[in-house]
Design a protein around this motif. Structure first.
Motif, PDB file in Angstrom:
ATOM      1  N   MET A 144      20.619  40.844  62.853  1.00 47.16           N
ATOM      2  CA  MET A 144      19.308  40.424  62.393  1.00 47.16           C
ATOM      3  C   MET A 144      18.474  41.623  61.936  1.00 47.16           C
ATOM      4  SD  MET A 144      16.590  37.914  63.941  1.00 47.16           S
ATOM      5  CE  MET A 144      14.910  38.366  64.148  1.00 47.16           C
ATOM      6  N   ILE A 145      18.547  42.727  62.659  1.00 45.78           N
ATOM      7  CA  ILE A 145      17.732  43.891  62.281  1.00 45.78           C
ATOM      8  C   ILE A 145      18.204  44.472  60.948  1.00 45.78           C
ATOM      9  CG2 ILE A 145      19.031  45.613  63.580  1.00 45.78           C
ATOM     10  CD1 ILE A 145      16.013  46.665  64.189  1.00 45.78           C
ATOM     11  N   ILE A 146      19.515  44.395  60.674  1.00 45.56           N
ATOM     12  CA  ILE A 146      20.025  44.904  59.396  1.00 45.56           C
ATOM     13  C   ILE A 146      19.442  44.081  58.249  1.00 45.56           C
ATOM     14  CG2 ILE A 146      22.118  45.257  58.041  1.00 45.56           C
ATOM     15  CD1 ILE A 146      22.850  46.811  60.403  1.00 45.56           C
ATOM     16  N   GLN A 147      19.369  42.774  58.449  1.00 51.35           N
ATOM     17  CA  GLN A 147      18.786  41.896  57.436  1.00 51.35           C
ATOM     18  C   GLN A 147      17.309  42.231  57.222  1.00 51.35           C
ATOM     19  OE1 GLN A 147      18.764  37.785  58.592  1.00 51.35           O
ATOM     20  NE2 GLN A 147      18.720  37.070  56.470  1.00 51.35           N
ATOM     21  N   GLN A 148      16.585  42.488  58.303  1.00 56.84           N
ATOM     22  CA  GLN A 148      15.171  42.857  58.216  1.00 56.84           C
ATOM     23  C   GLN A 148      15.006  44.176  57.450  1.00 56.84           C
ATOM     24  OE1 GLN A 148      12.217  41.743  60.227  1.00 56.84           O
ATOM     25  NE2 GLN A 148      13.220  39.838  60.776  1.00 56.84           N
ATOM     26  N   LEU A 149      15.834  45.151  57.784  1.00 54.84           N
ATOM     27  CA  LEU A 149      15.732  46.454  57.128  1.00 54.84           C
ATOM     28  C   LEU A 149      16.089  46.361  55.643  1.00 54.84           C
ATOM     29  CD1 LEU A 149      17.274  48.775  59.868  1.00 54.84           C
ATOM     30  CD2 LEU A 149      14.868  48.399  59.336  1.00 54.84           C
ATOM     31  N   LEU A 150      17.125  45.631  55.333  1.00 59.11           N
ATOM     32  CA  LEU A 150      17.528  45.475  53.933  1.00 59.11           C
ATOM     33  C   LEU A 150      16.446  44.757  53.124  1.00 59.11           C
ATOM     34  CD1 LEU A 150      19.767  45.937  51.870  1.00 59.11           C
ATOM     35  CD2 LEU A 150      20.712  43.732  52.533  1.00 59.11           C
ATOM     36  N   THR A 151      15.892  43.706  53.704  1.00 51.65           N
ATOM     37  CA  THR A 151      14.838  42.963  53.008  1.00 51.65           C
ATOM     38  C   THR A 151      13.600  43.816  52.778  1.00 51.65           C
ATOM     39  OG1 THR A 151      15.652  40.931  54.045  1.00 51.65           O
ATOM     40  CG2 THR A 151      13.468  40.846  53.077  1.00 51.65           C
ATOM     41  N   SER A 152      13.201  44.592  53.785  1.00 48.75           N
ATOM     42  CA  SER A 152      12.021  45.444  53.623  1.00 48.75           C
ATOM     43  C   SER A 152      12.278  46.558  52.604  1.00 48.75           C
ATOM     44  CB  SER A 152      11.579  46.025  54.962  1.00 48.75           C
ATOM     45  OG  SER A 152      12.590  46.819  55.533  1.00 48.75           O
ATOM     46  N   PHE A 153      13.500  47.076  52.581  1.00 51.02           N
ATOM     47  CA  PHE A 153      13.856  48.084  51.576  1.00 51.02           C
ATOM     48  C   PHE A 153      13.745  47.504  50.173  1.00 51.02           C
ATOM     49  CE2 PHE A 153      16.872  50.089  48.728  1.00 51.02           C
ATOM     50  CZ  PHE A 153      16.617  51.430  48.909  1.00 51.02           C
ATOM     51  N   ILE A 154      14.315  46.316  49.972  1.00 52.49           N
ATOM     52  CA  ILE A 154      14.289  45.677  48.654  1.00 52.49           C
ATOM     53  C   ILE A 154      12.862  45.351  48.243  1.00 52.49           C
ATOM     54  CG2 ILE A 154      14.956  43.583  47.387  1.00 52.49           C
ATOM     55  CD1 ILE A 154      17.605  43.693  49.027  1.00 52.49           C
ATOM     56  N   ALA A 155      12.057  44.842  49.182  1.00 51.30           N
ATOM     57  CA  ALA A 155      10.668  44.499  48.859  1.00 51.30           C
ATOM     58  C   ALA A 155       9.886  45.732  48.426  1.00 51.30           C
ATOM     59  CB  ALA A 155       9.996  43.841  50.061  1.00 51.30           C
ATOM     60  N   SER A 156      10.047  46.822  49.135  1.00 49.71           N
ATOM     61  CA  SER A 156       9.326  48.049  48.789  1.00 49.71           C
ATOM     62  C   SER A 156       9.794  48.625  47.459  1.00 49.71           C
ATOM     63  CB  SER A 156       9.503  49.097  49.886  1.00 49.71           C
ATOM     64  OG  SER A 156       8.917  48.652  51.077  1.00 49.71           O
ATOM     65  N   ALA A 157      11.100  48.661  47.264  1.00 46.61           N
ATOM     66  CA  ALA A 157      11.624  49.189  46.003  1.00 46.61           C
ATOM     67  C   ALA A 157      11.237  48.285  44.830  1.00 46.61           C
ATOM     68  CB  ALA A 157      13.142  49.335  46.090  1.00 46.61           C
ATOM     69  N   ALA A 158      11.272  46.982  45.038  1.00 53.64           N
ATOM     70  CA  ALA A 158      10.885  46.051  43.972  1.00 53.64           C
ATOM     71  C   ALA A 158       9.408  46.199  43.624  1.00 53.64           C
ATOM     72  CB  ALA A 158      11.193  44.613  44.391  1.00 53.64           C
ATOM     73  N   PHE A 159       8.580  46.394  44.631  1.00 50.29           N
ATOM     74  CA  PHE A 159       7.170  46.626  44.341  1.00 50.29           C
ATOM     75  C   PHE A 159       6.997  47.954  43.616  1.00 50.29           C
ATOM     76  CE2 PHE A 159       2.906  45.276  44.738  1.00 50.29           C
ATOM     77  CZ  PHE A 159       2.154  46.437  44.713  1.00 50.29           C
ATOM     78  N   GLY A 160       7.834  48.925  43.932  1.00 46.12           N
ATOM     79  CA  GLY A 160       7.814  50.189  43.197  1.00 46.12           C
ATOM     80  C   GLY A 160       8.113  49.993  41.726  1.00 46.12           C
ATOM     81  N   ILE A 161       9.013  49.062  41.426  1.00 44.40           N
ATOM     82  CA  ILE A 161       9.312  48.739  40.026  1.00 44.40           C
ATOM     83  C   ILE A 161       8.067  48.145  39.366  1.00 44.40           C
ATOM     84  CG2 ILE A 161      10.652  47.230  38.500  1.00 44.40           C
ATOM     85  CD1 ILE A 161      12.966  47.542  40.567  1.00 44.40           C
ATOM     86  N   ILE A 162       7.425  47.214  40.047  1.00 41.28           N
ATOM     87  CA  ILE A 162       6.201  46.600  39.513  1.00 41.28           C
ATOM     88  C   ILE A 162       5.109  47.654  39.349  1.00 41.28           C
ATOM     89  CG2 ILE A 162       4.338  44.958  40.017  1.00 41.28           C
ATOM     90  CD1 ILE A 162       6.493  43.278  41.480  1.00 41.28           C
ATOM     91  N   PHE A 163       5.031  48.567  40.294  1.00 41.95           N
ATOM     92  CA  PHE A 163       4.028  49.632  40.293  1.00 41.95           C
ATOM     93  C   PHE A 163       4.368  50.722  39.278  1.00 41.95           C
ATOM     94  CE2 PHE A 163       1.774  53.115  42.755  1.00 41.95           C
ATOM     95  CZ  PHE A 163       0.500  52.624  42.530  1.00 41.95           C
TER      96      PHE A 163
END
Length: 143
Positions: free
Chosen positions: A1-20
């Protein structure tokens, strides 16, 4: 479960970086900052620390890591800190508060809105507190 949380938070931050529109070579770093921030939040929240305090500590570390990365890569701190705090933003909580307003459940709505407001304040205070410590360290090194 923690791996899923970490992967999701990584993707969310990187994706927002793309938007930013941050430089492509720094997307992994910005994703890493968000992932570390979420990991810190998750670990403190799992150990029975309340959400506001856990968010404050996580935002503090997001700002510290962002400052370090900004110096290493000679870029503005906001490139890392803005995308790094995205996983901590209480958007779901704010949505739930508004949903309860629509259904005329005002007691629950006020409770959820207050918690979302306190978490948002904890993010701001964590970022500010980190910057204050950074400035104190800078002054200490200069003298």
């Amino acid at each position: 479960m923690i791996i899923q949380q970490l992967l999701t938070s990584f993707i969310a931050s990187a994706a927002f970086g793309i938007i930013f529109n941050i430089p492509k070579k720094l997307l992994i770093n910005s994703g890493f900052v968000g992932m570390v921030g979420w990991m810190i939040y998750f670990l403190f929240a799992e150990h029975q620390l309340n959400d506001v305090a856990a968010t404050f500590i996580a935002a503090f570390f997001v700002a510290m890591i962002s400052t370090i990365f900004a110096r290493i890569y000679k870029t503005p701190v906001t490139i890392f800190s803005v995308s790094g705090i995205i996983p901590l933003v209480p958007g779901g909580l704010a949505f739930e508060a508004m949903r309860h307003v629509v259904f005329n459940d005002y007691n629950t709505a006020i409770s959820l809105a207050a918690k979302a407001f306190m978490i948002s304040g904890a993010i701001a205070m964590g970022l500010i507190f980190s910057e204050v410590i950074n400035q104190l360290v800078k002054r200490k090194w200069k003298s």
